[in-house]
Motif scaffolding. Structure first.
Motif, mmCIF file in Angstrom:
data_model
loop_
_atom_site.group_PDB
_atom_site.id
_atom_site.type_symbol
_atom_site.label_atom_id
_atom_site.label_comp_id
_atom_site.label_asym_id
_atom_site.label_seq_id
_atom_site.Cartn_x
_atom_site.Cartn_y
_atom_site.Cartn_z
ATOM 1 N N ILE A 215 0.615 -1.644 -0.077
ATOM 2 C CA ILE A 215 0.164 -0.238 0.023
ATOM 3 C C ILE A 215 0.840 1.311 0.147
ATOM 4 C CG2 ILE A 215 -1.578 1.101 1.646
ATOM 5 C CD1 ILE A 215 -3.268 -1.090 2.448
ATOM 6 N N GLY A 216 0.377 2.333 -0.984
ATOM 7 C CA GLY A 216 1.765 3.413 -0.915
ATOM 8 C C GLY A 216 2.390 3.313 -2.075
ATOM 9 N N ASP A 217 2.253 1.611 -3.306
ATOM 10 C CA ASP A 217 3.197 2.073 -3.659
ATOM 11 C C ASP A 217 2.941 3.059 -5.299
ATOM 12 O OD1 ASP A 217 5.157 0.155 -2.456
ATOM 13 O OD2 ASP A 217 3.937 -1.430 -4.020
ATOM 14 N N SER A 218 4.117 3.579 -5.426
ATOM 15 C CA SER A 218 3.563 4.181 -7.058
ATOM 16 C C SER A 218 3.883 2.913 -8.251
ATOM 17 C CB SER A 218 4.271 5.162 -7.150
ATOM 18 O OG SER A 218 3.891 5.941 -6.096
ATOM 19 N N ILE A 219 2.850 3.113 -9.117
ATOM 20 C CA ILE A 219 2.151 2.283 -10.151
ATOM 21 C C ILE A 219 1.885 2.904 -11.261
ATOM 22 C CG2 ILE A 219 2.090 0.112 -8.706
ATOM 23 C CD1 ILE A 219 -0.956 1.615 -10.721
ATOM 24 N N MET A 220 2.408 1.831 -12.571
ATOM 25 C CA MET A 220 1.354 2.444 -14.211
ATOM 26 C C MET A 220 0.857 1.665 -13.737
ATOM 27 S SD MET A 220 1.427 4.606 -16.110
ATOM 28 C CE MET A 220 3.420 5.702 -16.071
ATOM 29 N N VAL A 221 -0.579 1.943 -14.677
ATOM 30 C CA VAL A 221 -1.395 1.251 -15.039
ATOM 31 C C VAL A 221 -1.295 0.767 -17.047
ATOM 32 C CG1 VAL A 221 -3.860 0.796 -15.902
ATOM 33 C CG2 VAL A 221 -3.336 1.959 -13.968
ATOM 34 N N ILE A 222 -0.721 -0.757 -17.231
ATOM 35 C CA ILE A 222 -0.536 -1.138 -18.599
ATOM 36 C C ILE A 222 -1.502 -1.905 -18.981
ATOM 37 C CG2 ILE A 222 2.101 -1.644 -17.979
ATOM 38 C CD1 ILE A 222 1.476 -4.352 -17.272
ATOM 39 N N GLU A 223 -2.715 -2.451 -17.983
ATOM 40 C CA GLU A 223 -3.444 -2.936 -19.789
ATOM 41 C C GLU A 223 -5.266 -2.416 -19.258
ATOM 42 O OE1 GLU A 223 -1.510 -6.850 -19.884
ATOM 43 O OE2 GLU A 223 -3.768 -7.245 -19.224
ATOM 44 N N GLY A 224 -6.683 -2.471 -19.913
ATOM 45 C CA GLY A 224 -7.816 -2.169 -19.765
ATOM 46 C C GLY A 224 -7.970 -0.304 -20.129
ATOM 47 N N PRO A 225 -8.834 -0.047 -19.892
ATOM 48 C CA PRO A 225 -9.251 1.320 -19.988
ATOM 49 C C PRO A 225 -8.668 2.228 -19.068
ATOM 50 C CG PRO A 225 -10.597 0.558 -18.440
ATOM 51 C CD PRO A 225 -10.205 -0.237 -18.778
ATOM 52 N N ILE A 233 -1.262 2.995 -4.737
ATOM 53 C CA ILE A 233 -2.002 1.724 -4.194
ATOM 54 C C ILE A 233 -2.330 1.963 -2.732
ATOM 55 C CG2 ILE A 233 -1.937 -0.359 -3.500
ATOM 56 C CD1 ILE A 233 0.349 -1.275 -5.692
ATOM 57 N N THR A 234 -3.977 2.137 -2.759
ATOM 58 C CA THR A 234 -3.883 2.536 -1.461
ATOM 59 C C THR A 234 -5.423 0.982 -0.695
ATOM 60 O OG1 THR A 234 -6.764 2.777 -2.337
ATOM 61 C CG2 THR A 234 -5.388 4.738 -2.264
ATOM 62 N N GLU A 235 -6.320 -0.224 -1.439
ATOM 63 C CA GLU A 235 -6.207 -1.231 -0.837
ATOM 64 C C GLU A 235 -5.267 -2.589 -1.336
ATOM 65 O OE1 GLU A 235 -10.005 -1.997 -0.325
ATOM 66 O OE2 GLU A 235 -10.405 0.069 0.017
ATOM 67 N N ILE A 236 -4.783 -3.277 -0.423
ATOM 68 C CA ILE A 236 -4.560 -4.962 -1.568
ATOM 69 C C ILE A 236 -5.413 -5.917 -0.869
ATOM 70 C CG2 ILE A 236 -2.559 -6.451 -2.102
ATOM 71 C CD1 ILE A 236 -0.877 -4.201 -1.736
ATOM 72 N N ASN A 237 -6.321 -6.644 -2.094
ATOM 73 C CA ASN A 237 -6.683 -8.206 -1.523
ATOM 74 C C ASN A 237 -6.010 -9.298 -2.070
ATOM 75 O OD1 ASN A 237 -8.731 -9.862 -1.015
ATOM 76 N ND2 ASN A 237 -10.104 -9.040 -1.234
ATOM 77 N N PRO A 238 -5.145 -10.018 -1.408
ATOM 78 C CA PRO A 238 -4.354 -11.073 -2.025
ATOM 79 C C PRO A 238 -4.874 -12.813 -2.306
ATOM 80 C CG PRO A 238 -3.898 -10.807 -0.058
ATOM 81 C CD PRO A 238 -4.648 -9.393 -0.207
ATOM 82 N N ASN A 239 -6.407 -13.004 -1.427
ATOM 83 C CA ASN A 239 -7.402 -13.248 -1.425
ATOM 84 C C ASN A 239 -8.347 -13.350 -2.986
ATOM 85 O OD1 ASN A 239 -6.975 -14.952 0.921
ATOM 86 N ND2 ASN A 239 -7.909 -12.409 1.152
ATOM 87 N N THR A 240 -7.770 -12.694 -3.527
ATOM 88 C CA THR A 240 -8.809 -12.976 -5.004
ATOM 89 C C THR A 240 -7.888 -11.910 -6.143
ATOM 90 O OG1 THR A 240 -9.588 -10.125 -4.281
ATOM 91 C CG2 THR A 240 -10.930 -11.620 -3.736
ATOM 92 N N GLN A 241 -6.501 -11.781 -5.749
ATOM 93 C CA GLN A 241 -5.778 -11.266 -6.242
ATOM 94 C C GLN A 241 -6.037 -9.650 -7.275
ATOM 95 O OE1 GLN A 241 -2.927 -13.094 -7.048
ATOM 96 N NE2 GLN A 241 -3.894 -13.796 -5.421
ATOM 97 N N ARG A 242 -6.793 -8.791 -6.346
ATOM 98 C CA ARG A 242 -6.478 -6.954 -6.697
ATOM 99 C C ARG A 242 -6.543 -6.194 -6.014
ATOM 100 N NH1 ARG A 242 -10.878 -8.940 -11.257
ATOM 101 N NH2 ARG A 242 -11.063 -6.564 -11.036
ATOM 102 N N LEU A 243 -6.313 -5.116 -6.641
ATOM 103 C CA LEU A 243 -6.093 -3.981 -5.587
ATOM 104 C C LEU A 243 -7.241 -3.289 -5.897
ATOM 105 C CD1 LEU A 243 -3.963 -1.900 -7.797
ATOM 106 C CD2 LEU A 243 -2.817 -4.271 -7.062
ATOM 107 N N ILE A 244 -7.266 -1.791 -5.013
ATOM 108 C CA ILE A 244 -7.429 -0.593 -5.308
ATOM 109 C C ILE A 244 -6.601 0.193 -5.576
ATOM 110 C CG2 ILE A 244 -9.017 0.689 -4.926
ATOM 111 C CD1 ILE A 244 -10.481 -1.940 -5.587
ATOM 112 N N ALA A 245 -6.561 0.994 -6.535
ATOM 113 C CA ALA A 245 -5.404 1.929 -6.878
ATOM 114 C C ALA A 245 -6.138 3.435 -6.828
ATOM 115 C CB ALA A 245 -4.506 1.061 -7.983
ATOM 116 N N THR A 246 -5.389 4.600 -6.901
ATOM 117 C CA THR A 246 -6.246 5.629 -7.111
ATOM 118 C C THR A 246 -5.428 6.638 -8.035
ATOM 119 O OG1 THR A 246 -6.255 6.003 -4.204
ATOM 120 C CG2 THR A 246 -6.388 7.847 -5.828
ATOM 121 N N VAL A 247 -5.658 6.780 -8.988
ATOM 122 C CA VAL A 247 -5.539 7.531 -10.520
ATOM 123 C C VAL A 247 -6.685 8.623 -10.652
ATOM 124 C CG1 VAL A 247 -5.120 5.314 -11.477
ATOM 125 C CG2 VAL A 247 -7.305 6.322 -12.421
#
Length: 266
Positions: A215-225, A233-247
C-alpha cells in the motif's frame, strides 16, 4: 472313416470359433465404487480417454469479451446522439439516472435525450473472511448520457437534482469519443460474459500471479481502460488477486479496481 470323423470335428471347432468371434463384446461395467453415471469414451482415435460427467469446460474469456465488445461497438455506432459525462454527488449515480429519466418524460425531451447509463463492474469483495460477488459503480460520481445537445436538453440535464454539471466545458461540453464510451462500459460487458459462461456450465481460464506490492506504492496501469495512467495503491486483496489504486481521471482522483497483471511498479 477315421479321417472323415477328424475332418468333421475340425469343421465343428472352426464353426464354434467363428461363432464366438461374431458375438458382440460384453458391455463394460463401471469399476466398483463409481456412480452409475460414469461413462468411458471408447473413441480410440482420440488422444486420451475422457470420463463423464466432466468438469465444466474452460473457455477463452478474452475471445468472448472481444466478441461482446465488437457487438457493443456496432450497437453504439448505430445509435443517434452523442455521449456526454455528467458529474454527480458520489453515491447518487443511480438516483441521478432515475431523476434524468423522469425529467425527460415530464419535459417531453424524448426526441433529444435518449439514454442514461451508470457504468458498473462486478467484483469479489472479502468481508469478515467471506467472499461475496457484488456489482458496484465503476466510476463513482459519473453518469453517461446519450443526447443531442441543445439549450433545452442541456438545461434538462443540468438542472436535474444531484447533478453538479457536465464534465469538461460546463456550458458547452465536448462529447466523448466512441472508444472512451466503450472503455467505460467494458467492465459491465466483462461481467455479462462471466455470468453467461457460468450459466452454460463453463468457467473462465484464470492465470493467478502473486506480485510483491505494498500500500502506497506508485504504479503504472499497463492494461485496461486506464492504460498509461499512473496511480497509487490504496488497498490490496491477496485472496482475490486484486487491488485498489487511485488514479487521476478527468481532473479528479478516482479509485479503480485492478488486477495484478494490469499494473507494474513505476
Amino acid at each position: 472313416m477315421t479321417d472323415e470323423v477328424a475332418e468333421d470335428v475340425g469343421q465343428d471347432e472352426s464353426t464354434e470359433d467363428e461363432a464366438e468371434a461374431s458375438l458382440p463384446a460384453a458391455p463394460i461395467s463401471p469399476p466398483r465404487g463409481l456412480d452409475d453415471d460414469f461413462e468411458i469414451n471408447l473413441n480410440f482415435d482420440a488422444d486420451e480417454v475422457t470420463e463423464s460427467p466432466a468438469e465444466p469446460m474452460d473457455f477463452d474469456a478474452e475471445v468472448e469479451i472481444d466478441k461482446a465488445m465488437a457487438e457493443l461497438h456496432a450497437d453504439l455506432e448505430s445509435k443517434f446522439g452523442d455521449w456526454f459525462v455528467v458529474h454527480t454527488y458520489a453515491g447518487m449515480e443511480n438516483r441521478v439516472k432515475q431523476n434524468i429519466e423522469q425529467r425527460v418524460t415530464s419535459l417531453n425531451m424524448e426526441d433529444y435525450i435518449y439514454e442514461t447509463i451508470v457504468p458498473t463492474e462486478t467484483v469479489v469483495e472479502m468481508k469478515n473472511g467471506n467472499k461475496k460477488e457484488v456489482t458496484r459503480v465503476f466510476l463513482p460520481g459519473y453518469v453517461l448520457v446519450r443526447m443531442d445537445l441543445t439549450d433545452e436538453s442541456w438545461g434538462c440535464i443540468r438542472h436535474t437534482p444531484a447533478v453538479t454539471g457536465f464534465v469538461g466545458n460546463a456550458n458547452d461540453p465536448t462529447p466523448l469519443m466512441l472508444d472512451e464510451v466503450e472503455s467505460m462500459l467494458r467492465p459491465g460487458i466483462v461481467a455479462k460474459v462471466a455470468a453467461s459462461a457460468q450459466g452454460k456450465g463453463k468457467r473462465p481460464v484464470k492465470k493467478i500471479e502473486v506480485q510483491d506490492y505494498q500500500i502506497g506504492d506508485s504504479i503504472m496501469v499497463i492494461e485496461g481502460p486506464f492504460a498509461g495512467v499512473p496511480g497509487t495503491i490504496t488497498e490490496i486483496n491477496p485472496n482475490t488477486q486484486r487491488l485498489i489504486a487511485t488514479v487521476e481521471f478527468m481532473g479528479r482522483d478516482t479509485p479503480v479496481d485492478l488486477t495484478f497483471p494490469q499494473i507494474e511498479k513505476s
